[in-house]
Design a protein around this motif. Structure first.
Motif, PDB file in Angstrom:
ATOM      1  N   UNK A 110      -1.947  11.596   3.285  1.00 20.11           N
ATOM      2  CA  UNK A 110      -2.414  10.319   3.837  1.00 20.11           C
ATOM      3  C   UNK A 110      -1.230   9.399   4.098  1.00 20.11           C
ATOM      4  N   UNK A 111      -0.336   9.283   3.129  1.00 20.16           N
ATOM      5  CA  UNK A 111       0.834   8.427   3.294  1.00 20.16           C
ATOM      6  C   UNK A 111       1.747   8.900   4.409  1.00 20.16           C
ATOM      7  N   UNK A 168       0.889  10.756   7.085  1.00 20.28           N
ATOM      8  CA  UNK A 168       0.247  10.538   8.393  1.00 20.28           C
ATOM      9  C   UNK A 168       0.235   9.077   8.791  1.00 20.28           C
ATOM     10  N   UNK A 169       0.174   8.199   7.795  1.00 16.35           N
ATOM     11  CA  UNK A 169       0.203   6.759   8.083  1.00 16.35           C
ATOM     12  C   UNK A 169       1.643   6.269   8.246  1.00 16.35           C
ATOM     13  N   UNK A 170       2.592   7.193   8.108  1.00 16.77           N
ATOM     14  CA  UNK A 170       4.006   6.855   8.195  1.00 16.77           C
ATOM     15  C   UNK A 170       4.354   5.763   7.194  1.00 16.77           C
ATOM     16  N   UNK A 171       3.793   5.901   5.997  1.00 15.08           N
ATOM     17  CA  UNK A 171       3.953   4.886   4.961  1.00 15.08           C
ATOM     18  C   UNK A 171       5.218   5.079   4.131  1.00 15.08           C
ATOM     19  N   UNK A 172       5.789   6.256   4.150  1.00 11.62           N
ATOM     20  CA  UNK A 172       6.964   6.532   3.337  1.00 11.62           C
ATOM     21  C   UNK A 172       8.224   6.428   4.179  1.00 11.62           C
ATOM     22  N   UNK A 173       9.194   5.675   3.664  1.00  6.21           N
ATOM     23  CA  UNK A 173      10.471   5.599   4.371  1.00  6.21           C
ATOM     24  C   UNK A 173      11.175   6.948   4.324  1.00  6.21           C
ATOM     25  N   UNK A 174      11.113   7.574   3.159  1.00  3.61           N
ATOM     26  CA  UNK A 174      11.726   8.891   2.986  1.00  3.61           C
ATOM     27  C   UNK A 174      10.745   9.771   2.224  1.00  3.61           C
ATOM     28  N   UNK A 175      10.063  10.630   2.948  1.00  2.00           N
ATOM     29  CA  UNK A 175       9.057  11.483   2.332  1.00  2.00           C
ATOM     30  C   UNK A 175       9.626  12.838   1.919  1.00  2.00           C
ATOM     31  N   UNK A 176      10.877  13.120   2.281  1.00  2.00           N
ATOM     32  CA  UNK A 176      11.455  14.434   2.001  1.00  2.00           C
ATOM     33  C   UNK A 176      11.533  14.735   0.509  1.00  2.00           C
ATOM     34  N   UNK A 177      11.882  13.731  -0.295  1.00  2.00           N
ATOM     35  CA  UNK A 177      11.998  13.977  -1.729  1.00  2.00           C
ATOM     36  C   UNK A 177      10.635  14.271  -2.342  1.00  2.00           C
ATOM     37  N   UNK A 178       9.606  13.563  -1.893  1.00  2.00           N
ATOM     38  CA  UNK A 178       8.252  13.836  -2.393  1.00  2.00           C
ATOM     39  C   UNK A 178       7.794  15.224  -1.986  1.00  2.00           C
ATOM     40  N   UNK A 237       0.835  -1.206   0.000  1.00  2.00           N
ATOM     41  CA  UNK A 237       0.000   0.000   0.000  1.00  2.00           C
ATOM     42  C   UNK A 237       0.869   1.255   0.000  1.00  2.00           C
ATOM     43  N   UNK A 238       1.953   1.243   0.765  1.00  2.00           N
ATOM     44  CA  UNK A 238       2.860   2.395   0.819  1.00  2.00           C
ATOM     45  C   UNK A 238       3.504   2.623  -0.543  1.00  2.00           C
ATOM     46  N   UNK A 239       3.915   1.545  -1.210  1.00  2.00           N
ATOM     47  CA  UNK A 239       4.508   1.670  -2.546  1.00  2.00           C
ATOM     48  C   UNK A 239       3.498   2.234  -3.540  1.00  2.00           C
ATOM     49  N   UNK A 240       2.266   1.758  -3.460  1.00  2.00           N
ATOM     50  CA  UNK A 240       1.222   2.254  -4.352  1.00  2.00           C
ATOM     51  C   UNK A 240       0.924   3.722  -4.090  1.00  2.00           C
ATOM     52  N   UNK A 241       0.922   4.086  -2.805  1.00  2.00           N
ATOM     53  CA  UNK A 241       0.650   5.478  -2.447  1.00  2.00           C
ATOM     54  C   UNK A 241       1.758   6.384  -2.974  1.00  2.00           C
ATOM     55  N   UNK A 242       2.993   5.951  -2.821  1.00  2.00           N
ATOM     56  CA  UNK A 242       4.125   6.724  -3.342  1.00  2.00           C
ATOM     57  C   UNK A 242       4.011   6.841  -4.865  1.00  2.00           C
ATOM     58  N   UNK A 243       3.657   5.757  -5.526  1.00  2.00           N
ATOM     59  CA  UNK A 243       3.492   5.777  -6.984  1.00  2.00           C
ATOM     60  C   UNK A 243       2.372   6.733  -7.381  1.00  2.00           C
TER      61      UNK A 243
END
Length: 147
Positions: free
Chosen positions: A77-78, A80-90, A15-21
């Motif tokens: 959403x991602x 807040x769910x702490x789904x991204x290992x590294x959200x800084x680039x996004x 789900x985290x990968x899909x959210x990032x995608x």
């Protein structure tokens, strides 16, 4: 760990990968919808008002706003769910598109103001020149009468 929790972890990872995608896809689409630099720089028109109207049309960014909003929703959403290992680039990519969008919106407002000002300015200048022509005619008539 039970098999159930492993499945949950795998599902969460997917789900985290899909959210990032989803975020990346929405950002790519938003960038693709940005006006081309040449569309803003090179304009064909017969007069100033035509140039301004063409520029204002080139600066239309409704689709960009929509895709950026989609990217931000998925990102929030991602995050807040702490789904991204590294959200800084996004976050940096979202901020970059948002900054360009802000510049475009500012330019569009300024072009709109100028487009509404130019016709009024033209009318005022025409009236001013007509008024000076009237004054010259009167002066010439006075000079002719004196002779």
């Amino acid at each position: 760990m039970s098999q159930s929790s492993l499945d949950d972890e795998e599902l969460f990872g997917e789900a985290a990968e899909e959210m990032r995608a989803d975020v990346e896809e929405a950002l790519d689409t938003a960038r693709a919808e940005l006006p081309a630099a040449d569309d803003v720089w090179e304009v064909e028109a017969d007069n100033t008002l035509g140039v301004l109207n063409a520029l204002r049309s080139a600066l239309d960014v409704e689709d960009v706003e929509s895709h950026l909003r989609d990217a931000k929703k998925a990102f929030v959403v991602g995050e807040r769910a702490d789904a991204f290992e590294d959200a800084d680039d996004l976050k940096a990519e979202i901020d970059a598109v948002e900054d360009v969008l802000g510049d475009i919106e500012t330019a569009r407002e300024q072009v709109g103001e100028l487009a509404s000002t130019v016709p009024a300015l033209r009318s005022a200048l025409e009236e001013a020149h007509e008024g000076s022509d009237d004054g010259e005619d009167e002066e010439e008539s006075d000079e002719e009468a004196e002779e």
